[in-house]
Design a protein around this motif. Sequence first.
Motif, PDB file in Angstrom:
ATOM      1  N   GLU A  46       0.844  -1.181   0.000  1.00 57.56           N
ATOM      2  CA  GLU A  46       0.000   0.000   0.000  1.00 57.56           C
ATOM      3  C   GLU A  46       0.890   1.246   0.000  1.00 57.56           C
ATOM      4  O   GLU A  46       2.113   1.153   0.077  1.00 57.56           O
ATOM      5  CB  GLU A  46      -0.928   0.005   1.225  1.00 57.56           C
ATOM      6  CG  GLU A  46      -2.010  -1.062   1.162  1.00 57.56           C
ATOM      7  CD  GLU A  46      -3.048  -0.908   2.256  1.00 57.56           C
ATOM      8  OE1 GLU A  46      -2.840  -0.074   3.170  1.00 57.56           O
ATOM      9  OE2 GLU A  46      -4.058  -1.635   2.208  1.00 57.56           O
ATOM     10  N   VAL A  47       0.277   2.421  -0.078  1.00 58.01           N
ATOM     11  CA  VAL A  47       1.042   3.670  -0.084  1.00 58.01           C
ATOM     12  C   VAL A  47       1.745   3.843   1.263  1.00 58.01           C
ATOM     13  O   VAL A  47       1.144   3.616   2.317  1.00 58.01           O
ATOM     14  CB  VAL A  47       0.105   4.869  -0.349  1.00 58.01           C
ATOM     15  CG1 VAL A  47       0.869   6.181  -0.253  1.00 58.01           C
ATOM     16  CG2 VAL A  47      -0.558   4.731  -1.713  1.00 58.01           C
ATOM     17  N   PRO A  48       3.022   4.231   1.270  1.00 59.67           N
ATOM     18  CA  PRO A  48       3.734   4.424   2.544  1.00 59.67           C
ATOM     19  C   PRO A  48       3.108   5.538   3.382  1.00 59.67           C
ATOM     20  O   PRO A  48       2.530   6.486   2.846  1.00 59.67           O
ATOM     21  CB  PRO A  48       5.152   4.810   2.106  1.00 59.67           C
ATOM     22  CG  PRO A  48       5.259   4.387   0.686  1.00 59.67           C
ATOM     23  CD  PRO A  48       3.888   4.485   0.110  1.00 59.67           C
ATOM     24  N   ASN A  49       3.237   5.416   4.681  1.00 57.91           N
ATOM     25  CA  ASN A  49       2.729   6.428   5.603  1.00 57.91           C
ATOM     26  C   ASN A  49       3.918   7.182   6.203  1.00 57.91           C
ATOM     27  O   ASN A  49       4.679   6.636   6.999  1.00 57.91           O
ATOM     28  CB  ASN A  49       1.908   5.758   6.710  1.00 57.91           C
ATOM     29  CG  ASN A  49       1.359   6.758   7.717  1.00 57.91           C
ATOM     30  OD1 ASN A  49       1.623   7.951   7.626  1.00 57.91           O
ATOM     31  ND2 ASN A  49       0.604   6.271   8.685  1.00 57.91           N
ATOM     32  N   TYR A  50       4.054   8.455   5.798  1.00 62.51           N
ATOM     33  CA  TYR A  50       5.158   9.278   6.282  1.00 62.51           C
ATOM     34  C   TYR A  50       4.687  10.338   7.270  1.00 62.51           C
ATOM     35  O   TYR A  50       5.384  11.326   7.503  1.00 62.51           O
ATOM     36  CB  TYR A  50       5.860   9.957   5.100  1.00 62.51           C
ATOM     37  CG  TYR A  50       6.808   9.043   4.354  1.00 62.51           C
ATOM     38  CD1 TYR A  50       8.090   8.807   4.842  1.00 62.51           C
ATOM     39  CD2 TYR A  50       6.421   8.418   3.174  1.00 62.51           C
ATOM     40  CE1 TYR A  50       8.964   7.974   4.169  1.00 62.51           C
ATOM     41  CE2 TYR A  50       7.286   7.581   2.494  1.00 62.51           C
ATOM     42  CZ  TYR A  50       8.556   7.359   2.996  1.00 62.51           C
ATOM     43  OH  TYR A  50       9.421   6.528   2.335  1.00 62.51           O
ATOM     44  N   SER A  51       3.517  10.141   7.853  1.00 62.09           N
ATOM     45  CA  SER A  51       2.964  11.158   8.755  1.00 62.09           C
ATOM     46  C   SER A  51       3.771  11.308  10.046  1.00 62.09           C
ATOM     47  O   SER A  51       3.626  12.304  10.760  1.00 62.09           O
ATOM     48  CB  SER A  51       1.506  10.834   9.088  1.00 62.09           C
ATOM     49  OG  SER A  51       1.397   9.591   9.760  1.00 62.09           O
ATOM     50  N   LYS A  52       4.626  10.330  10.346  1.00 64.48           N
ATOM     51  CA  LYS A  52       5.461  10.405  11.554  1.00 64.48           C
ATOM     52  C   LYS A  52       6.894  10.808  11.224  1.00 64.48           C
ATOM     53  O   LYS A  52       7.755  10.820  12.109  1.00 64.48           O
ATOM     54  CB  LYS A  52       5.464   9.058  12.283  1.00 64.48           C
ATOM     55  CG  LYS A  52       4.083   8.552  12.684  1.00 64.48           C
ATOM     56  CD  LYS A  52       3.360   9.517  13.597  1.00 64.48           C
ATOM     57  CE  LYS A  52       1.997   8.980  14.005  1.00 64.48           C
ATOM     58  NZ  LYS A  52       1.240   9.960  14.825  1.00 64.48           N
ATOM     59  N   CYS A  53       7.149  11.128   9.960  1.00 66.81           N
ATOM     60  CA  CYS A  53       8.482  11.574   9.545  1.00 66.81           C
ATOM     61  C   CYS A  53       8.511  13.096   9.476  1.00 66.81           C
ATOM     62  O   CYS A  53       7.730  13.705   8.735  1.00 66.81           O
ATOM     63  CB  CYS A  53       8.834  11.005   8.170  1.00 66.81           C
ATOM     64  SG  CYS A  53       9.246   9.251   8.164  1.00 66.81           S
ATOM     65  N   ILE A  54       9.396  13.701  10.232  1.00 69.22           N
ATOM     66  CA  ILE A  54       9.520  15.156  10.246  1.00 69.22           C
ATOM     67  C   ILE A  54      10.984  15.513  10.021  1.00 69.22           C
ATOM     68  O   ILE A  54      11.879  14.943  10.656  1.00 69.22           O
ATOM     69  CB  ILE A  54       9.045  15.749  11.587  1.00 69.22           C
ATOM     70  CG1 ILE A  54       7.602  15.320  11.885  1.00 69.22           C
ATOM     71  CG2 ILE A  54       9.145  17.274  11.569  1.00 69.22           C
ATOM     72  CD1 ILE A  54       7.095  15.794  13.232  1.00 69.22           C
ATOM     73  N   SER A  55      11.227  16.440   9.115  1.00 69.42           N
ATOM     74  CA  SER A  55      12.603  16.851   8.846  1.00 69.42           C
ATOM     75  C   SER A  55      13.203  17.489  10.099  1.00 69.42           C
ATOM     76  O   SER A  55      12.498  18.098  10.907  1.00 69.42           O
ATOM     77  CB  SER A  55      12.651  17.839   7.678  1.00 69.42           C
ATOM     78  OG  SER A  55      12.054  19.065   8.035  1.00 69.42           O
ATOM     79  N   ASN A  56      14.503  17.343  10.242  1.00 65.68           N
ATOM     80  CA  ASN A  56      15.171  17.890  11.420  1.00 65.68           C
ATOM     81  C   ASN A  56      14.972  19.400  11.527  1.00 65.68           C
ATOM     82  O   ASN A  56      14.812  19.943  12.624  1.00 65.68           O
ATOM     83  CB  ASN A  56      16.669  17.566  11.368  1.00 65.68           C
ATOM     84  CG  ASN A  56      16.931  16.075  11.492  1.00 65.68           C
ATOM     85  OD1 ASN A  56      16.105  15.327  12.017  1.00 65.68           O
ATOM     86  ND2 ASN A  56      18.080  15.632  11.002  1.00 65.68           N
TER      87      ASN A  56
END
Length: 306
Positions: A46-56
């Motif tokens: 399925e489509v990846p979930n990047y909602s918990k990825c935040i740039s530094n």
Amino acid sequence: MSKSENVDNFHTNWSKTVEGTLVMVACTGEYTGNASRYCRSDGKWEVPNYSKCISNSIEQIKEQTAKFLSGASDYDNVTIILNNLENITRDNNKLRSGDLNASSDILNEIAKYITNHTEELSVDQLEIFGSLCDNLLHERNHQSWGELNNEGSAGVTSLVSAVTEYNDAFDEVIDGEFSFVVAKENVVMEVGKTSSDEITVPNRLTPSDSWISDSATEIKLKKNICSGLTGYSSTFYRNISHLFPEYLLQNGDIRPFNGSYGVNSIIAEFTVHGTTCSDYTLIIKFDHLLENYSKPLCGHWDFSAP
């Protein structure tokens, strides 16, 4: 499964795994947090979930905002924070859904702060705020906004809510006849006060080469029996119609679109402040984006809806 199916747009490598499994990996690059992706029972990702990825860099601004609001920051106003975030998001092709979430959270916190500290408002700050929103709403970020929508997040609604609250705060600092417009590629914002018997937004009396000039969408307030100045704020969004949560609230019931409905206009917001009117008329006109729609109806975007 081919190699191309294992590497996504953010160059995250998703190794082969057992069907029906949710996989979590560390965010790649200069990011904190984890990304997740579900491998379906048919062996397809399925489509990846990047909602918990935040740039530094955005995580740092989020921390700076929290310190500022608690009084523990070296910053003396929120304009510095807005300017830093605008610089980071401008022409940035690497923003992930977590960045959009975090940026929306920052803008909501600032909007709430500004409501109680209107002395910090300025037209220069409004210009920066508008540019920042324009960056976040750029088409290059639409896939990430869509991912948030699919995850059941407030998504773009959170950003729009922050814009409305921020613009509304200007009513407290405008003393006389005044109008100021911020026109960007994806958003047009206007704040003002007037004693005129008629308010029309967008303001077509001011020459503009903005996209809003080509749209017939407008909101008009006609005051018949009123006194004093009328404050107002408006925002028009060019390209977020398809980023709506795809359901309707009717009589308290949630009804999914199921392909039966679609948003067929630009999104418009209008607020009136500080006037005493016993008789007025509000005319709202929407220009359809597509011609092949039937049974049109007007909808209200409820920011507090689940």
